[in-house]
Design an enzyme around this catalytic site. Structure first.
Site: not given
Length: 449
Positions: A116, A218, A221, A226, A368
């Site tokens: 508008h 973390d 991991h 990796h 990941d």
């Protein structure tokens, strides 16, 4: 009628949340990653209450410069004012709620709604409408119908945060002693930092907490998930985190930073020796500025999350927000942060290194993303969702005798930060207001100046 957003009523609390989150017992339940009712409570009691990262000062340098982002699922505009300050405005016209800005970034003298023709200046004030004369007969007061502002905006070392909750603590109180650690990345050189390149955006079918908790503490991991990618980038063997002589997990009110003191472990996996060399070159000046301890953190094996959803990797220099898009989906916003004083070649190398490693096709990001998605998808099962998930590593590793600020735990291979993250999450879901959120910190709140 105020241009501030009305306070959201958070008097209703989700019952039974303690049954899915037992921090002292070192367990959580998988259903917190898929339950729609829990997610709706998160939007109200976490994302509409906490301080959220919305941008970097370097992205909006001049009057009218803006970026668009979200706070939870609420779309907002972050815009530089004539005064030099920053406003964060709802990206929604107060006439029918249509978006007024569809660009991710730019520079403007104002915004006009497509529907508008309501138009707004950079301060968010309503300055005109299509067929404006018809409003004059209805006692229309333009001053009451500007774009709505968030309750508070503040910044720390170039990082801009905002909150919808007028009763929230100050940003300084919210971050607490974690700022002492943040400075190792965001204030290790005169002039501070800037974002280079654009925003890398991607989506994952995972819960936002899984990604945020991965960065809060973390490192466990990394040596498994990796390993092959790290070997490829390093061209050989990868050091074990357990072999580091000294490493820590620190947290405060759900924020967490895990780190070693190896100086360049994170930056090394970008595969560019010139970046290693740069960090070693500036290390003496960092030691003079921040002290020897933090000079060893500047590119070390580390990760951090500022609760709830702002994370970064020092050394790899990626900054990201895990934007919730439902209980089982996130949109990831990623930027590359560098020292303003760094040579242009170094800035370019960091940008290219980030693209190779932590972008949608990056060698680490793909690892990941797959894990996070399957952690979320298993929680869809009615039986599987109710199984206990273990977060009990390092229960007895709190360091009483240390000069380091915040809650300090021995070693990175530790789930102390994960427990603190979920404890803060649980506390917010159970609290009716900020006044009811308990202070569970036992470390030093004072930051060394």
């Amino acid at each position: 009628m105020s241009n501030l957003i009305k306070t959201i009523d958070t008097t209703d609390c989700l019952e039974g949340i303690e049954s899915v989150c037992d921090i002292e017992g070192g367990r959580i339940s998988g259903e917190i990653f898929y339950d729609q009712k829990i997610y709706e409570q998160e939007l109200e009691k976490v994302f509409a209450r906490c301080w959220l990262f919305v941008g970097h000062e370097s992205q909006i340098k001049k009057t009218g410069d803006y970026i668009t982002t979200t706070m939870g699922e609420d779309e907002v505009i972050v815009i530089r004012q004539k005064s030099g300050g920053v406003k964060v405005l709802l990206n929604a016209c107060p006439h029918r709620g249509n978006k007024v800005c569809f660009s991710e970034s730019g520079s403007t003298r104002g915004f006009i709604c497509n529907y508008h023709g309501w138009s707004f200046n950079v301060e968010g004030n309503l300055i005109g409408q299509h067929e404006s004369g018809i409003y004059e007969d209805s006692n229309f007061d333009k001053s009451k119908w500007g774009l709505k502002e968030v309750a508070k905006v503040d910044s720390y070392k170039g990082l801009i945060f905002a909150t919808f909750d007028p009763d929230s603590p100050t940003l300084e109180e919210y971050l607490g002693p974690m700022t002492w650690y943040l400075d190792s990345l965001f204030d290790n050189q005169e002039g501070g930092t800037e974002f280079v390149g654009g925003c890398i955006r991607s989506t994952y079918e995972c819960n936002w907490k899984i990604a945020a908790e991965n960065f809060v503490g973390d490192i466990l991991h990394a040596g498994w998930t990796h390993d092959s990618a790290a070997r490829a980038m390093l061209g050989g063997s990868v050091a074990k985190v357990s072999d580091f002589d000294e490493s820590y997990s620190v947290n405060w009110n759900g924020h967490g930073y895990e780190f070693a003191l190896d100086t360049v472990g994170n930056v090394a996996v970008l595969g560019d020796s010139q970046l290693n060399k740069y960090l070693h070159t500036i290390k003496p000046s960092v030691a003079e500025r921040l002290g020897e301890f933090r000079s060893n953190m500047i590119g070390s094996v580390s990760s951090c999350t500022i609760f709830p959803n702002f994370s970064f990797l020092a050394g790899q220099n990626t900054v990201r927000i895990w934007q919730p898009r439902g209980p089982n989906k996130i949109e990831l916003f990623t930027w590359v942060v560098v020292n303003k004083s760094a040579p242009q070649d170094i800035k370019d190398r960091w940008r290219k290194g980030a693209m190779m490693t932590f972008s949608p096709t990056g060698v680490f990001e793909m690892d990941d993303g797959e894990n996070w998605e399957y952690c979320t998808k298993t929680a869809k099962g009615k039986v599987t969702a109710k199984q206990d998930l273990f977060i009990g590593l390092g229960m007895d590793t709190y360091l009483e005798d240390t000069d380091l600020p915040a809650n300090v735990y021995k070693g990175q291979l530790n789930e102390a930060n994960s427990r603190a993250f979920y404890q803060r999450w649980q506390d917010l879901l159970q609290a009716k207001s900020w006044a009811e959120v308990p202070n569970r910190n036992k470390g030093k709140a004072e930051v060394e100046k």
